[in-house]
Design an enzyme around this catalytic site. Sequence first.
Site, PDB file in Angstrom:
ATOM      1  N   HIS A 281       0.847  -1.189   0.000  1.00  0.00           N
ATOM      2  CA  HIS A 281       0.000   0.000   0.000  1.00  0.00           C
ATOM      3  C   HIS A 281       0.875   1.229   0.000  1.00  0.00           C
ATOM      4  CE1 HIS A 281      -3.079   2.882   1.142  1.00  0.00           C
ATOM      5  NE2 HIS A 281      -3.926   1.995   0.645  1.00  0.00           N
ATOM      6  N   ASP A 338      -7.991  -5.392  -0.051  1.00  0.00           N
ATOM      7  CA  ASP A 338      -8.508  -6.257  -1.113  1.00  0.00           C
ATOM      8  C   ASP A 338      -8.087  -7.719  -0.969  1.00  0.00           C
ATOM      9  OD1 ASP A 338      -9.968  -4.395  -2.524  1.00  0.00           O
ATOM     10  OD2 ASP A 338      -8.188  -3.617  -3.535  1.00  0.00           O
TER      11      ASP A 338
HETATM   12  N1  ACO Z   1       4.370  -7.721  -4.750  1.00  0.00           N
HETATM   13  C1  ACO Z   1       5.724  -7.693  -4.906  1.00  0.00           C
HETATM   14  N2  ACO Z   1       6.476  -6.584  -4.760  1.00  0.00           N
HETATM   15  C2  ACO Z   1       5.828  -5.449  -4.466  1.00  0.00           C
HETATM   16  C3  ACO Z   1       4.436  -5.393  -4.292  1.00  0.00           C
HETATM   17  C4  ACO Z   1       3.690  -6.580  -4.449  1.00  0.00           C
HETATM   18  N3  ACO Z   1       2.373  -6.591  -4.288  1.00  0.00           N
HETATM   19  N4  ACO Z   1       4.048  -4.121  -4.018  1.00  0.00           N
HETATM   20  C5  ACO Z   1       5.184  -3.398  -3.997  1.00  0.00           C
HETATM   21  N5  ACO Z   1       6.267  -4.191  -4.261  1.00  0.00           N
HETATM   22  C6  ACO Z   1       7.687  -3.782  -4.272  1.00  0.00           C
HETATM   23  C7  ACO Z   1       8.035  -3.021  -5.528  1.00  0.00           C
HETATM   24  O1  ACO Z   1       8.473  -3.882  -6.556  1.00  0.00           O
HETATM   25  C8  ACO Z   1       9.121  -2.091  -5.015  1.00  0.00           C
HETATM   26  O2  ACO Z   1      10.294  -2.859  -4.891  1.00  0.00           O
HETATM   27  P1  ACO Z   1      11.751  -2.176  -5.143  1.00  0.00           P
HETATM   28  O3  ACO Z   1      11.887  -1.147  -4.067  1.00  0.00           O
HETATM   29  O4  ACO Z   1      12.709  -3.307  -5.027  1.00  0.00           O
HETATM   30  O5  ACO Z   1      11.700  -1.593  -6.526  1.00  0.00           O
HETATM   31  C9  ACO Z   1       8.663  -1.748  -3.608  1.00  0.00           C
HETATM   32  O6  ACO Z   1       7.860  -2.882  -3.186  1.00  0.00           O
HETATM   33  C10 ACO Z   1       7.815  -0.474  -3.497  1.00  0.00           C
HETATM   34  O7  ACO Z   1       6.710  -0.600  -4.403  1.00  0.00           O
HETATM   35  P2  ACO Z   1       6.087   0.594  -5.238  1.00  0.00           P
HETATM   36  O8  ACO Z   1       5.420   0.013  -6.437  1.00  0.00           O
HETATM   37  O9  ACO Z   1       7.137   1.652  -5.453  1.00  0.00           O
HETATM   38  O10 ACO Z   1       5.033   1.162  -4.209  1.00  0.00           O
HETATM   39  P3  ACO Z   1       3.796   2.091  -4.541  1.00  0.00           P
HETATM   40  O11 ACO Z   1       3.473   2.807  -3.301  1.00  0.00           O
HETATM   41  O12 ACO Z   1       4.076   2.891  -5.780  1.00  0.00           O
HETATM   42  O13 ACO Z   1       2.633   1.052  -4.925  1.00  0.00           O
HETATM   43  C11 ACO Z   1       0.825  -0.463  -4.753  1.00  0.00           C
HETATM   44  C12 ACO Z   1       1.633   0.655  -4.058  1.00  0.00           C
HETATM   45  C13 ACO Z   1       0.383  -0.014  -6.125  1.00  0.00           C
HETATM   46  C14 ACO Z   1      -0.398  -0.763  -3.894  1.00  0.00           C
HETATM   47  C15 ACO Z   1       1.735  -1.739  -4.856  1.00  0.00           C
HETATM   48  O14 ACO Z   1       2.095  -2.179  -3.566  1.00  0.00           O
HETATM   49  C16 ACO Z   1       1.063  -2.864  -5.647  1.00  0.00           C
HETATM   50  O15 ACO Z   1       1.187  -2.917  -6.879  1.00  0.00           O
HETATM   51  N6  ACO Z   1       0.316  -3.799  -4.943  1.00  0.00           N
HETATM   52  C17 ACO Z   1      -0.403  -4.848  -5.645  1.00  0.00           C
HETATM   53  C18 ACO Z   1      -1.732  -4.315  -6.159  1.00  0.00           C
HETATM   54  C19 ACO Z   1      -2.747  -4.052  -5.051  1.00  0.00           C
HETATM   55  O16 ACO Z   1      -2.971  -4.876  -4.187  1.00  0.00           O
HETATM   56  N7  ACO Z   1      -3.385  -2.886  -5.132  1.00  0.00           N
HETATM   57  C20 ACO Z   1      -4.455  -2.492  -4.192  1.00  0.00           C
HETATM   58  C21 ACO Z   1      -3.972  -1.392  -3.280  1.00  0.00           C
HETATM   59  S1  ACO Z   1      -5.203  -1.010  -2.084  1.00  0.00           S
HETATM   60  C22 ACO Z   1      -6.343  -0.126  -2.934  1.00  0.00           C
HETATM   61  O17 ACO Z   1      -6.077   0.600  -3.860  1.00  0.00           O
HETATM   62  C23 ACO Z   1      -7.682  -0.330  -2.570  1.00  0.00           C
END
Ligand code: ACO
Length: 402
Positions: A281, A338
């Site tokens: 998140h 979710d």
């Molecule tokens: N699985 C694996 N790795 C992940 C995940 C994941 N679900 N989420 C983040 N990471 C990693 C990224 O690859 C990144 O790694 P790095 O630092 O080595 O490059 C690090 O964690 C930070 O991730 P970001 O994408 O920069 O974080 P951001 O805040 O931009 O994204 C998000 C947040 C979009 C929710 C992300 O965690 C994600 O894609 N989650 C999966 C989708 C999801 O569940 N979305 C629902 C969110 S809740 C809502 O909107 C209701």
Amino acid sequence: ALDISKLRDLTGYITLDSGYKNTGCTKSAITFLDGEKGILKYRGYPIEQLAEKSSFIEVAYLLIYGELPTQTQLNEFEELLKEHSDVPEQLKTILLAFPPEGHPMGKLCSVIASLSAFYPESLKPNASESEQNLTLVKLLAKLPSIVAYIQRHTLSHSYVASDNNLDYVTNFMNMAFGGHAGSTKVDPVVIDAMNKLLILHADHEQNCSTSTVRIVGSSDCNLYASVAAGVAALWGPLHGGANQAVIEMLEKIKNDGGDTAKWVAKAKDKNDPFRLMGFGHRVYKNFDPRAKIIKKACDDILNKLGIKDPVLEIAKHLEEAALNDPYFAERKLYPNVDFYSGIIYRALGFPTEMFTVLFALGRLPGWIAQWKEMRENKEPIGRPRQVYVGEVDRTFVDIKNR
Ligand code: ACO
């Protein structure tokens, strides 16, 4: 090479914050969120208390008008919503024009935007307070009918009319599931679960869809079109679309033999685009308080309904495997709202493609409250800047000389 000094001349100094990771865009008195401590409050009330003690409509009133309603105010609000719950016949015809197998979120976006054509008073720039209130009441009142009709259209079932003897959530479940053989969905356990889920989704400060609603509304665009834009933003799997993606992922893991460690490894592999859906998140860096409540509710509801869903076991193993893995710990990645919600929706009988539509039904009071707050505060039009990195000085070349 890029000449930075030249760019400065063109753009002045600009704060660059891709994804608005650390940029506040408004002052808001609606939802408080502390991502480090895992705290979420609507208008100062903890989400745990609201989910336990309140109804969705009571929470909608709180978000939109700022205070918990008295019993009289709540009764009046519920009556007003009932009065406006029917949707125009032509709107039902619009739905019939879509292919039933089309994605329900596409149908939802279009139908919500079309409300501005049915209710042109929503376009009035200087509408009185009571006219504006009626515009928002109509949307809140009609969305359950719209969502239920979208589900029935998707399943090729005939519509069930709104029943003013039922409360908001029961009426929705009756429209979605009533009227065909084998439906026993209007069970108090089910209604309670739906109220909880809708409350937990009702607002979440400046997330992607809500900030979309605010930015569209900031151009003085009407509420219906602004909310339709929010629905589009919600659809993506990185936002609300994650609830559908989670169940699809869990099914895939189950059909692949249920080896959760293998999928955790896949999510860590930077050469693999796969991410654990329902994990991570932007703001919560400790835990998502909504996920805690939903996980418990998921166990309770499946037990009460006597449902054994193998996917729930997979979800629990996956969560455990991820939480014990340094990759997820270092990046502070935890289950979000979710991760377990889809398992409940499925137990209640909703098709997977409806999950994000249900999120929209829950988020609507938040979108309305945020749109209203933005308008009342007379916020300026939203217009982010950019740092230009393209070509600076070129002379047109005639097509025959390129
Ligand atoms: N699985 C694996 N790795 C992940 C995940 C994941 N679900 N989420 C983040 N990471 C990693 C990224 O690859 C990144 O790694 P790095 O630092 O080595 O490059 C690090 O964690 C930070 O991730 P970001 O994408 O920069 O974080 P951001 O805040 O931009 O994204 C998000 C947040 C979009 C929710 C992300 O965690 C994600 O894609 N989650 C999966 C989708 C999801 O569940 N979305 C629902 C969110 S809740 C809502 O909107 C209701």
